[in-house]
Design a protein around this motif. Structure first.
Motif, short mmCIF file in Angstrom:
data_model
loop_
_atom_site.label_atom_id
_atom_site.label_comp_id
_atom_site.label_asym_id
_atom_site.label_seq_id
_atom_site.Cartn_x
_atom_site.Cartn_y
_atom_site.Cartn_z
N GLY A 65 0.83 -1.26 0.12
CA GLY A 65 0.07 -0.11 0.16
C GLY A 65 0.94 1.36 -0.20
N LEU A 66 2.03 1.21 0.69
CA LEU A 66 2.95 2.42 0.69
C LEU A 66 3.42 2.65 -0.68
CD1 LEU A 66 4.40 4.69 2.45
CD2 LEU A 66 5.99 2.80 2.82
N LEU A 67 4.04 1.44 -1.21
CA LEU A 67 4.40 1.47 -2.70
C LEU A 67 3.43 2.12 -3.71
CD1 LEU A 67 6.63 -1.81 -2.80
CD2 LEU A 67 7.25 0.65 -2.37
N LEU A 68 2.13 1.90 -3.20
CA LEU A 68 1.18 2.38 -4.42
C LEU A 68 0.89 3.63 -3.95
CD1 LEU A 68 -0.44 1.12 -6.53
CD2 LEU A 68 -2.31 0.39 -4.82
N ALA A 69 0.76 4.25 -2.63
CA ALA A 69 0.44 5.44 -2.36
C ALA A 69 1.49 6.54 -2.66
CB ALA A 69 0.19 5.48 -0.88
N LEU A 70 2.70 5.97 -2.70
CA LEU A 70 3.90 7.22 -3.03
C LEU A 70 3.54 7.53 -4.21
CD1 LEU A 70 6.95 5.62 -1.58
CD2 LEU A 70 5.96 7.56 -0.83
N PRO A 71 3.42 6.79 -5.79
CA PRO A 71 3.47 7.53 -6.72
C PRO A 71 1.93 8.45 -6.90
CG PRO A 71 3.12 5.02 -6.90
CD PRO A 71 3.67 5.61 -5.63
N SER A 118 -9.60 7.87 -3.09
CA SER A 118 -9.00 7.18 -2.09
C SER A 118 -10.16 7.27 -1.01
CB SER A 118 -7.71 7.82 -1.54
OG SER A 118 -7.89 9.35 -1.17
N ASN A 119 -10.67 8.21 -0.65
CA ASN A 119 -11.73 8.36 0.46
C ASN A 119 -12.96 7.37 -0.12
OD1 ASN A 119 -10.56 10.43 1.59
ND2 ASN A 119 -11.58 12.14 0.67
N VAL A 120 -13.34 7.32 -1.18
CA VAL A 120 -14.35 6.28 -1.72
C VAL A 120 -13.91 4.88 -1.17
CG1 VAL A 120 -15.55 5.16 -3.46
CG2 VAL A 120 -15.34 7.73 -3.46
N TYR A 169 -6.91 -0.64 0.84
CA TYR A 169 -7.15 0.25 2.29
C TYR A 169 -5.94 1.20 2.79
CZ TYR A 169 -11.69 -1.86 3.19
OH TYR A 169 -13.05 -2.02 3.32
N THR A 170 -4.80 0.40 2.61
CA THR A 170 -3.74 1.02 3.11
C THR A 170 -3.34 2.16 2.02
OG1 THR A 170 -2.84 -1.00 3.90
CG2 THR A 170 -1.15 0.75 3.61
N ALA A 171 -3.28 1.95 0.71
CA ALA A 171 -2.82 3.17 -0.32
C ALA A 171 -3.93 4.02 -0.07
CB ALA A 171 -2.86 2.44 -1.57
N ARG A 210 -3.41 10.77 1.26
CA ARG A 210 -3.22 11.92 1.86
C ARG A 210 -1.86 12.35 2.70
NH1 ARG A 210 -5.18 17.04 1.50
NH2 ARG A 210 -7.59 16.37 1.33
N PRO A 211 -1.61 11.29 3.51
CA PRO A 211 -0.22 11.78 4.34
C PRO A 211 0.81 11.92 3.39
CG PRO A 211 -1.68 10.04 5.43
CD PRO A 211 -2.28 10.20 4.03
N VAL A 212 1.07 11.18 2.34
CA VAL A 212 1.92 11.24 1.33
C VAL A 212 2.07 12.73 0.73
CG1 VAL A 212 2.95 10.44 -0.94
CG2 VAL A 212 2.21 8.87 0.89
N LEU A 213 0.83 13.05 0.22
CA LEU A 213 0.81 14.36 -0.46
C LEU A 213 1.21 15.52 0.80
CD1 LEU A 213 -0.28 16.40 -2.66
CD2 LEU A 213 -2.59 16.26 -1.49
N ASP A 214 0.48 15.38 2.17
CA ASP A 214 1.01 16.34 2.99
C ASP A 214 2.33 16.25 3.25
OD1 ASP A 214 -1.59 16.89 3.01
OD2 ASP A 214 -2.19 15.63 4.88
N ALA A 215 2.92 15.29 3.36
CA ALA A 215 4.48 15.23 3.60
C ALA A 215 5.39 15.69 2.54
CB ALA A 215 5.01 13.62 3.78
N LEU A 216 4.91 15.54 1.14
CA LEU A 216 5.62 16.19 0.12
C LEU A 216 5.48 17.56 0.09
CD1 LEU A 216 4.99 13.33 -2.50
CD2 LEU A 216 7.33 13.73 -1.09
N VAL A 217 4.13 18.19 0.36
CA VAL A 217 3.81 19.36 0.27
C VAL A 217 4.75 20.23 1.38
CG1 VAL A 217 2.05 21.39 0.62
CG2 VAL A 217 1.57 19.14 -0.90
N ALA A 218 4.95 19.43 2.46
CA ALA A 218 5.61 20.04 3.69
C ALA A 218 7.01 20.47 3.60
CB ALA A 218 5.30 19.30 4.95
#
Length: 223
Positions: A36-42, A61-63, A97-99, A104-112
């Motif tokens: 899920g982490l590997l899928l969420a990163l890209p 992702s919310n759906v 589910y993990t992805a 959202r956390p990946v996006l927030d982390a990169l934006v930060a």
């Protein structure tokens, strides 16, 4: 309580059940966490880079995350043709589910990541791919790890639901104990599930500290 504990774990079949269920629970929790982490990163990177698709990625992702886990465990075999009792179904469902949880956390982390750091890396000749791997991603780790810790606890909890369709790691202690009206066995399942969640969380904190030595140095300096 002590006598019941000794009687339960004095049985070889009970010990085998607990160890086997614990190992299965680990597999069903950690493999989807990694996938899920590997899928969420890209996906998070795409949402960061292309603002026009950001709402679509986050909405999708919310759906996905709102689909009931038990329904997904039953639907996946019908979609991909796997046997109903295959552990692959739980792995795929929890990966989704993990992805969905980590986008959202990946996006927030990169934006930060501070823009002046990105500009400095670009000025030093870092191309986009190298800059992402060598500069942006390491700096995003503190925020990202917080999301991964939440996802790990979520996975460990959701794996137990799989016991209702015959695949659930420590969840089997719940269903088996319920069928036998054996409350102590249910309590053992709950205790090992909580202990597993705590150990995985401590492991993730250790990994976070290992990957971000500058964060600890900053805390020491601030103190």
């Amino acid at each position: 309580m002590i006598e019941e504990f000794a009687r339960f774990f004095g049985s070889p079949s009970n010990r085998e059940l607990v160890v086997g269920s614990l190992l299965e629970h680990l597999y069903l929790s950690l493999v989807p966490l990694l996938l899920g982490l590997l899928l969420a990163l890209p996906l998070g990177r795409l949402a960061q880079q292309v603002t026009r698709v950001r709402a679509l990625v986050l909405g999708a992702s919310n759906v996905v995350y709102t689909v009931p886990s038990l329904a997904l465990f039953v639907l996946i075999p019908g979609i991909i043709g796997t046997p109903l009792l295959s552990s692959i179904n739980v792995v795929i469902a929890l990966t989704l589910y993990t992805a969905a949880l980590l986008v959202r956390p990946v996006l927030d982390a990169l934006v930060a990541v501070p823009q002046h750091v990105i500009a400095a890396a670009t000025a030093m000749g870092y191309r986009q791919g190298r800059r992402f791997l060598a500069v942006e991603l390491p700096l995003a780790v503190p925020v990202l790890v917080a999301g991964v810790r939440v996802a790990s606890v979520s996975n460990i909890s959701l794996v137990s639901v799989g016991a209702l369709v015959g695949i659930g790691g420590l969840g089997r202690l719940f269903t088996d104990g319920f069928q036998r009206d054996y409350l102590f066995q249910i309590g053992v399942g709950i205790a090992f599930t909580l202990l597993l969640a705590l150990l995985i969380d401590l492991l993730l904190v250790a990994v976070w500290r290992r990957l971000t030595p500058w964060a600890r140095a900053g805390q020491v300096s601030a103190a």
